[in-house]
Scaffold this motif. Structure first.
Motif, PDB file in Angstrom:
ATOM      1  N   ASP A 214       1.111  -1.133  -0.423  1.00 17.12           N
ATOM      2  CA  ASP A 214       0.103   0.015   0.703  1.00 17.12           C
ATOM      3  C   ASP A 214       0.893   0.890  -0.276  1.00 17.12           C
ATOM      4  O   ASP A 214       2.731   1.097   0.169  1.00 17.12           O
TER       5      ASP A 214
ATOM      6  N   PRO B 243      -4.548   5.170  -0.046  1.00 15.75           N
ATOM      7  CA  PRO B 243      -6.252   5.626  -1.215  1.00 15.75           C
ATOM      8  C   PRO B 243      -7.412   5.218  -0.877  1.00 15.75           C
ATOM      9  O   PRO B 243      -8.308   5.940  -1.228  1.00 15.75           O
TER      10      PRO B 243
ATOM     11  N   THR C 187     -10.973   7.363  -0.876  1.00 20.22           N
ATOM     12  CA  THR C 187     -11.229   7.529  -2.196  1.00 20.22           C
ATOM     13  C   THR C 187     -12.622   8.144  -1.892  1.00 20.22           C
ATOM     14  O   THR C 187     -12.898   9.142  -3.433  1.00 20.22           O
TER      15      THR C 187
ATOM     16  N   SER D  95       1.807  12.128  -3.769  1.00 21.50           N
ATOM     17  CA  SER D  95       1.553  10.316  -3.405  1.00 21.50           C
ATOM     18  C   SER D  95       3.156   9.902  -2.936  1.00 21.50           C
ATOM     19  O   SER D  95       4.047  10.380  -3.504  1.00 21.50           O
TER      20      SER D  95
ATOM     21  N   LYS E 137      -2.489   6.671 -10.601  1.00 17.35           N
ATOM     22  CA  LYS E 137      -3.890   6.931 -10.974  1.00 17.35           C
ATOM     23  C   LYS E 137      -4.859   6.126  -9.506  1.00 17.35           C
ATOM     24  O   LYS E 137      -4.882   5.401  -9.014  1.00 17.35           O
ATOM     25  N   ILE E 138      -5.925   7.615  -9.045  1.00 24.05           N
ATOM     26  CA  ILE E 138      -7.059   7.072  -8.203  1.00 24.05           C
ATOM     27  C   ILE E 138      -7.897   6.473  -9.209  1.00 24.05           C
ATOM     28  O   ILE E 138      -8.164   8.296  -9.361  1.00 24.05           O
ATOM     29  N   LYS E 139      -8.762   5.852  -8.716  1.00 25.50           N
ATOM     30  CA  LYS E 139     -10.096   6.034  -9.682  1.00 25.50           C
ATOM     31  C   LYS E 139     -11.039   6.686  -8.820  1.00 25.50           C
ATOM     32  O   LYS E 139     -10.994   6.888  -7.510  1.00 25.50           O
TER      33      LYS E 139
ATOM     34  N   TYR F 230     -10.769  10.378  -9.443  1.00 23.39           N
ATOM     35  CA  TYR F 230      -9.870  11.559  -8.586  1.00 23.39           C
ATOM     36  C   TYR F 230      -9.496  12.368 -10.186  1.00 23.39           C
ATOM     37  O   TYR F 230      -8.362  10.684 -10.930  1.00 23.39           O
TER      38      TYR F 230
ATOM     39  N   ASN G  21      -7.898   0.036  -4.400  1.00 21.70           N
ATOM     40  CA  ASN G  21      -6.575   0.844  -5.272  1.00 21.70           C
ATOM     41  C   ASN G  21      -5.050   0.195  -4.164  1.00 21.70           C
ATOM     42  O   ASN G  21      -4.328   1.288  -4.554  1.00 21.70           O
TER      43      ASN G  21
ATOM     44  N   LEU H  14      -1.521   0.439  -6.907  1.00 21.36           N
ATOM     45  CA  LEU H  14      -1.012   1.599  -7.486  1.00 21.36           C
ATOM     46  C   LEU H  14       0.803   1.026  -7.787  1.00 21.36           C
ATOM     47  O   LEU H  14       0.924   2.257  -8.203  1.00 21.36           O
TER      48      LEU H  14
END
Length: 329
Positions: A131, A210, A214, A227, A234-236, A238, A295, A298
Motif C-alpha cells: 500500500d 488511497p 477514495t 503520493s 492513478k486513483i479511480k 480522481y 486501490n 498502485l
C-alpha cells in the motif's frame, strides 16, 4: 561378534539411500512434492475490518481457489500487533501455521513500545500487497501543491497541522521525510474523523491511504498534494494529476507492506510450497480484482522470500535511523 558386524553392515546399507546426495532424511519432501494435508492457519494480529483483515480475507479466498486448501484466519489483536505475533509463535512449527505482518510490528520494537525482539523472532516469507500513503488537503486550501505547502512550512515551522494515525508509524516516517520537523503532527484514533477535519479545514493536511480517501477525493472534498510513491499513480474517481515523491526527489516511500511470516522450525519444504502457492493466489483473477477495487494495485505488491527478507532488513535499518538513535541492528 561376526553376527553383530553383519547386522551393523546390513543396517548401514539400508540407510545409504537416505544419506545419498540430494535426498532428505526423515519425512521432509522437496517443495514440488509437498501436499497440504490440513487447513493452513494464519494469525492476523489486528482486528476484523481493517486493511490487514480485508487483505487476508481476499488472500484466503484466492489461496483456497488455487490450491483446494482451506485457510483459517485467527484474529488476536492487542499491544499494537505484538500480542498476535506472540500468539502465532505458540503454534506448532509444522508448516501449517503462519502470521500476517507489516512494518508496524518492527516499529513497535524500534520505538520502544515493546522489548520483544520482533526483528529476530519472525521471518518474512512473501509480501502480498504494498500500500502507499498520500498527503491530502482540503479542495479549497490556499496551497494546492506540495512545493507551496513545503515552502510555507519551512517559513512558518509548527504553524501547519498534519493529521495522522500514529506518531510512531509509517505515516510519521513519511511526514518526517517530506517535511522534516516543520509540521505539528496531530494523532487521530479514527481515520474518517481525520479526513473530515481535513476537508473542513480544521487541520491543514493529513496522511492517509488511497482506500480510505477514495470516496472523499471522488466527491471533490479533498485534494492530493503528493503520493508517497516512486512512480505516478492513478486513483479511480480522481481526475487531477497526482505529483509523486519519486518525481519530486522526496524520499518518503513508506507504505504498509502486508505479508506472510513464518516462525523458527517451520520445515523448509513447507515454506517453499507456501511461497509457490501464495504467488499463484496473488496472481489469480479474484485477488487482482480485489487489488483494483481497493486501490491496492498502485505499486507492485508481490515479493518472494529472498526479496522480502532483503526489504525487511533494509526497512529495519532505515526506520531505526528515523525513530531511534543510531539505528543499530
Amino acid at each position: 561378534m561376526k553376527k553383530k558386524i553383519l547386522i551393523c553392515c546390513l543396517c548401514l546399507l539400508q540407510c545409504l539411500p537416505l544419506l545419498s546426495c540430494g535426498q532428505k532424511v526423515g519425512n521432509e519432501q522437496p517443495a514440488e512434492d509437498w501436499i497440504w494435508e490440513y487447513d493452513v492457519d494464519i494469525t492476523c494480529p489486528w482486528g476484523e475490518g481493517g486493511g490487514a483483515d480485508t487483505t487476508l480475507q481476499a488472500f484466503r479466498q484466492a489461496f483456497t481457489e488455487t490450491t483446494g486448501t482451506d485457510v483459517v484466519i485467527e484474529h488476536k489483536s492487542g499491544s499494537g500487533g505484538i500480542a498476535g505475533m506472540q500468539y502465532a509463535q505458540t503454534k506448532p512449527s509444522d508448516g501449517y501455521f503462519y502470521l500476517l505482518g507489516t512494518q508496524s510490528l518492527l516499529l513497535m520494537q524500534i520505538s520502544g513500545e515493546t522489548d520483544y525482539d520482533v526483528y529476530h523472532s519472525i521471518h518474512p516469507l512473501c509480501r502480498l500487497v504494498y500500500d502507499c500513503n498520500l498527503f491530502v488537503t482540503a479542495a479549497d486550501a490556499p496551497a494546492q501543491t506540495y512545493e507551496e505547502v513545503h515552502s510555507y512550512a519551512l517559513e512558518h515551522p509548527g504553524r501547519l497541522r498534519c493529521g495522522l494515525m500514529s506518531l510512531m508509524g509509517l505515516d510519521s516516517a513519511c511526514a518526517s521525510a517530506a517535511f522534516g520537523d516543520t509540521l505539528e503532527l496531530v494523532p487521530y484514533q479514527d481515520g474518517q474523523t481525520m479526513l473530515e477535519d481535513v476537508a473542513d479545514g480544521t487541520i491543514d493536511l493529513a496522511i492517509c491511504g488511497p482506500g480510505e480517501a477514495t470516496e472523499m477525493l471522488a466527491g471533490g472534498r479533498m485534494h492530493i498534494l503528493l503520493s508517497c510513491t516512486e512512480e505516478p499513480v492513478k486513483i479511480k474517481g480522481y481526475d487531477e494529476p497526482i505529483p509523486c515523491a519519486g518525481e519530486l526527489g522526496v524520499d518518503c516511500f513508506y507504505g504498509p507492506g502486508r505479508g506472510i511470516f513464518y516462525i523458527d522450525g517451520t520445515p523448509e519444504e513447507a515454506i517453499a510450497a507456501f511461497e509457490r502457492d501464495a504467488r499463484a493466489a496473488v496472481e489469480s483473477e479474484s485477488f487482482q480484482r480485489f487489488l483494483r477495487e481497493q486501490n491496492l494495485d498502485l505499486r507492485p505488491g508481490w515479493l518472494g522470500r529472498e526479496e522480502y527478507q532483503a526489504e525487511w532488513d533494509e526497512e529495519y535499518a532505515e526506520l531505526s535511523a528515523i525513530f531511534s538513535k543510531g539505528g543499530e541492528q
